[in-house]
Design an enzyme around this catalytic site. Structure first.
Site, PDB file in Angstrom:
ATOM      1  N   CYS A  69       0.885  -1.158   0.000  1.00 26.46           N
ATOM      2  CA  CYS A  69       0.000   0.000   0.000  1.00 26.46           C
ATOM      3  C   CYS A  69       0.929   1.215   0.000  1.00 26.46           C
ATOM      4  O   CYS A  69       1.672   1.423   0.970  1.00 26.46           O
ATOM      5  CB  CYS A  69      -0.865  -0.026   1.262  1.00 26.46           C
ATOM      6  N   CYS A 193       0.001   3.560  -6.662  1.00 24.65           N
ATOM      7  CA  CYS A 193      -1.043   3.033  -5.773  1.00 24.65           C
ATOM      8  C   CYS A 193      -1.288   1.615  -6.241  1.00 24.65           C
ATOM      9  O   CYS A 193      -1.418   1.373  -7.452  1.00 24.65           O
ATOM     10  CB  CYS A 193      -2.315   3.875  -5.905  1.00 24.65           C
TER      11      CYS A 193
END
Ligand code: DGL
Length: 269
Positions: A69, A193
């Site tokens: 993440c 991302c």
């Protein structure tokens, strides 16, 4: 021991897919904090607290955890490493492999920053990642002369997690157009991302075929494989497990649209 893979939701499955392809025998424990996703529009203190809580859970079964993440890597990795991790435990982020690739250097190379061939790079990421400046900070430690133009994509993670392909394609087009107003001719674009690889084709068509897309999953897998060898960390061939803070039935179903088959998510205790 299995290796932990953490994301706010299901984006980290893009990383897990590449990890399984590179290391089919290795066991992983995936943890999606679906009850609290998305992270990218949360305050830094909140992201740090939630990442710490997830690590405490994953460290029960795993010595090494990958923060799959970017938002957690950007905000929480440094404070957690600086405060010190429990003895025998470790955590790695997902920025550095991507930056080492951009900076054209071998994995784990800590030599001073050097001049590289790229000079105009676009970064697409969550608002929290963009605001943190962590990507630019880590890049400047390794490369000189790259101009990074960052574009926050506030609604994209929601659109991807909800499986609304038309909405995510529209948003990618909108964010790519906004980026090009500041940086008309990027040479490369970083999908910063772990959700964005699922819509990489939309980014490529919105940016144009001449823009090199830097997508993280394969870079993370290659650098982790190298890390395990360099640090002589033995593999573990157990069964993969999938944990979530969300509704495990709904999350399992939702995960199937990314993974291609249902994944048996369990709730964290
Ligand atoms: N997939 C995550 C990332 O790489 C987080 C997205 C979010 O929860 O906003 O940034």
């Amino acid at each position: 021991m299995p290796i932990g893979v953490f994301d706010s939701g299901l984006g980290g499955l893009s990383v897990l897919k590449a990890l399984k392809a590179a290391m089919p025998e290795q066991a992983f424990v995936y943890f999606g904090d679906n009850a609290h996703a998305p992270y990218g529009t949360r305050e830094p203190e909140d992201i740090l607290a939630k990442t710490r809580a997830a690590l405490d859970i994953l460290w029960r079964d795993c010595d090494l955890v990958i923060l799959a993440c970017n938002t957690a890597s950007a905000i929480a990795l440094r404070p957690i490493q600086t405060a010190g991790v429990p003895v025998g435990k470790n955590v790695l982020g997902v920025f550095v492999p991507m930056i080492e690739a951009l900076a054209e250097r071998p994995w784990g190379d800590t030599s001073p920053p050097s001049r590289v061939s790229l000079d105009r790079v676009a970064l697409f990421a969550t608002p929290a990642t963009v605001a943190s400046g962590a990507f630019e900070r880590e890049l400047n430690l390794r490369a000189q002369g790259i101009q990074v133009t960052a574009q926050a994509c506030p609604e994209l993670v929601d659109a991807i997690e909800s499986g609304d392909r038309a909405r995510s394609a529209r948003l990618v087009h909108q964010y790519a157009t906004a980026l090009k107003e500041t940086l008309p001719e990027p040479q490369a674009a970083v999908l910063g991302c772990t959700h964005y690889p699922w819509v990489a084709a939309d980014f490529q068509s919105a940016l144009g075929a001449e823009v090199r897309l830097i997508s993280q999953p394969d870079l993370i897998a290659a650098s982790l494989k190298d890390y395990l060898i360099r640090h002589q960390i033995p593999g573990d061939t157990g069964t993969d497990r999938f944990l979530t803070t969300g509704d495990c039935h709904a999350v399992s179903l939702q995960a199937s649209q990314f993974w291609g088959s249902n994944l048996p998510f369990e709730n964290t205790l």
